[in-house]
Design an enzyme around this catalytic site. Structure first.
Site, PDB file in Angstrom:
ATOM      1  N   CYS A 292       9.100 -12.569  -5.889  1.00  0.00           N
ATOM      2  CA  CYS A 292       8.912 -13.012  -4.513  1.00  0.00           C
ATOM      3  C   CYS A 292       9.398 -11.922  -3.546  1.00  0.00           C
ATOM      4  O   CYS A 292       8.948 -10.787  -3.608  1.00  0.00           O
ATOM      5  CB  CYS A 292       9.618 -14.347  -4.307  1.00  0.00           C
ATOM      6  SG  CYS A 292       9.262 -15.150  -2.728  1.00  0.00           S
ATOM      7  N   LEU A 293      10.308 -12.237  -2.651  1.00  0.00           N
ATOM      8  CA  LEU A 293      10.825 -11.242  -1.712  1.00  0.00           C
ATOM      9  C   LEU A 293      11.508 -10.095  -2.438  1.00  0.00           C
ATOM     10  O   LEU A 293      11.465  -8.941  -1.989  1.00  0.00           O
ATOM     11  CB  LEU A 293      11.788 -11.915  -0.734  1.00  0.00           C
ATOM     12  CG  LEU A 293      12.508 -11.038   0.283  1.00  0.00           C
ATOM     13  CD1 LEU A 293      11.519 -10.214   1.091  1.00  0.00           C
ATOM     14  CD2 LEU A 293      13.370 -11.888   1.201  1.00  0.00           C
TER      15      LEU A 293
END
Length: 559
Positions: A292-293
């Protein structure tokens, strides 16, 4: 002063612009009386037809009406009992009418989409399943238990209002404890600064691959989504496949970290971790896996290193990662310019975005699954929630430093600079096209945070060979993907060989991809083993320069 007060009030009352957008669309609809009249007439006809259709249900004749494939309405009473049938038909007709009114008032695309998002949430709140009087399962349970289920539900409701601010309990108390049955893969903290702890995991094979692996989790939640528990941990899986795994555990920010920048997450985070790994292992390269991030930061770090001629980075693995923000899915409606301005106002007061706000935002995107189902099961049926590790992790939220988070939302979600090749970090412009390492990108077909088509678009930004894999599941379940009967991936080509260039159109890629009944972890294990170097004796756990500071899971995870 007055304007500042107004901004703060608006940011608190309507932070994402749902109310203002809905008001705007309603005013536009009022100026379109023809469409409103047509929608109203259709709604009146739909309601008028319900009594006759309910009478057919009563005599055992099924009306020619298609109901949505919605898990909330799978109880046979919704179609076989005339009273419940009438309730559901009225609800669906009203919802359809609201959709037509939104169409009648459509003007600005963003405002219309936000209004639709808000109205859909209101209808989810008002669903007949969320009312004990109009939910057949609740009535049946109350009868069979002699009313005890309602008493237990009322007790649960009071407990949740008093102890949880009205949010239903989703995980039993004491079911999961970090360091006991979550985040339990053995390891040592070998480095700590004011932003990260670096964990080195103990080898579980006699020999390991020459190239170590750095795991980069997102800092929006705690790191242990990558080490969720025995048998379901990606870290454990990688260690048992002969990888020397290191992992970043981020400090949970407070007001003292309000000035922490996006640059800091590179220089004090990934870049520093790679320096430490190189000193401990002596390896020339470090493979990176990001989620994800964390995957976005891993990619940014790769481009930063490539642009400076630093060739230490080996392969890159990205799970459910957004790099091209042109079509960011549902989060795009919560990260437009006005929403970002409201968020900046909120963060300015404390110096960070509170974890509870972030958690609620993600819950609202899947409100039926993450909120309203527990209204029913806990408050109406009187049930205790099942022990589910992913929900326990989801509730262990973290805060976001104001400066970093504002930059992240503006430059990536707002301006899409990374995909456009105009992103700058640590004083240097970077381009993902400079990254010539082999890349493994996995998307999830049901991901509502990172639509798989957008993760695919991001995969095409790299300059090297990219293997794209589409997994089943959603944003989180698609990541925690241990081998099992339900696992399935779609991919093209042999994981041990170089991948052909990805076609521009994701549908073209998917038509050529082959479905296989395996977990992406299994496919990745083959891909990574072919690129992680020869087998050799494991490195020491830390060194004199970076001695072990304590056992995993460390201290920052408890902050």
């Amino acid at each position: 002063m007055l304007e500042s007060t107004k901004r703060r009030l608006t940011a608190r009352v309507d932070p994402v612009g749902w109310l203002s957008s809905t008001t705007s669309v309603a005013l536009c609809a009022a100026r379109n009386p023809g469409a409103v009249t047509t929608a109203t007439g259709r709604y009146a006809r739909d309601l008028a037809q319900i009594p006759a259709d309910a009478a057919r249900v009563a005599v055992g004749t099924e009306p020619a009406v298609e109901f949505p494939d919605d898990a909330r309405f799978r109880n046979q009473a919704w179609q076989g009992n005339p009273a419940y049938y009438s309730v559901l038909r009225s609800y669906l007709a009203t919802r359809s009418y609201a959709d037509e009114l939104l169409d009648a008032g459509a003007n600005d695309a963003v405002a219309t989409a936000k209004a639709r998002q808000f109205v859909e949430l209101l209808f989810d709140v008002a669903a007949p399943t969320n009312n004990p009087v109009t939910n057949p399962e609740v009535l049946t349970r109350a009868i069979t238990t002699g009313g005890k289920s309602l008493v237990r539900g009322a007790s649960n409701l009071v407990e949740d209002v008093v102890k949880r601010g009205g949010r239903p309990k989703r995980v039993p108390d004491g079911a999961f404890t970090v360091g006991e049955n979550m985040a339990t893969t053995p390891g040592k903290v070998v480095y700590r600064n004011d932003l990260i702890e670096l964990i080195q995991y103990a080898p579980q094979t006699e020999q390991v691959h020459a190239t170590p692996l750095l795991a980069c989790p997102p800092w929006i939640n705690k790191y242990y989504i990558m080490d969720i528990g025995p048998g379901r941990s990606f870290v454990e899986w990688a260690v048992r496949k002969g990888h020397t795994v290191f992992l970043i555990s981020y400090r949970n920010p407070d007001e003292s970290m309000s000035g922490i920048t996006f640059d800091d997450y590179l220089t004090k985070g990934v870049a520093t971790a790679m320096d430490v790994i190189g000193e401990i292992t002596g390896a020339e390269k470090v493979d990176v896996v990001g989620l994800c991030l964390g995957g976005a930061m891993a990619s940014i770090a790769a481009a930063y290193l490539a642009g400076s001629g630093d060739r230490r980075l080996g392969t890159i693995t990205l799970a459910n990662t957004l790099l091209d923000y042109a079509e960011p899915g549902q989060l795009g409606l919560l990260t437009d310019e006005k929403s970002r301005e409201a968020l900046d106002t909120l963060m300015a007061a404390k110096g960070y975005l509170d974890g509870a706000n972030m958690s609620l935002t993600f819950d609202l995107l899947r409100s039926n699954d993450l909120i309203f189902r527990y209204w029913v099961t806990r408050w109406m049926l009187g049930e205790e929630p099942p022990a589910f590790d992913l929900l326990a992790w989801n509730e262990d939220s973290t805060r976001m430093p104001a400066t970093m988070h504002s930059t992240y939302l503006r430059t990536l979600y707002g301006e899409n600079r990374l995909a456009k090749g105009t992103f700058e970090i640590a004083g240097r412009p970077i381009s993902l096209g400079d990254v010539t390492s082999d890349v493994y990108v996995v998307g999830a077909v049901d991901d509502h945070i990172v639509p798989w088509t957008s993760s695919y678009a991001g995969a095409r930004l790299f300059g090297g060979s990219v293997r794209y894999v589409l997994s089943n599941g959603g944003h989180i379940a698609g990541i925690v993907n241990p081998p099992g009967k339900k696992c399935r991936i779609e991919a093209a080509g042999d994981p041990t060989s170089k991948s052909a260039a990805l076609p521009e159109d994701s549908t073209v890629w998917r038509e050529a991809a082959q479905p296989t009944a395996v977990s992406w972890w299994e496919d990745w294990a083959v891909w990574s083993a072919a690129r992680a170097g020869d087998l050799q004796a494991p490195p020491t756990m830390g060194t004199d320069t970076h001695p072990p500071l304590g056992d995993a899971p460390g201290t920052y995870v408890f902050g």
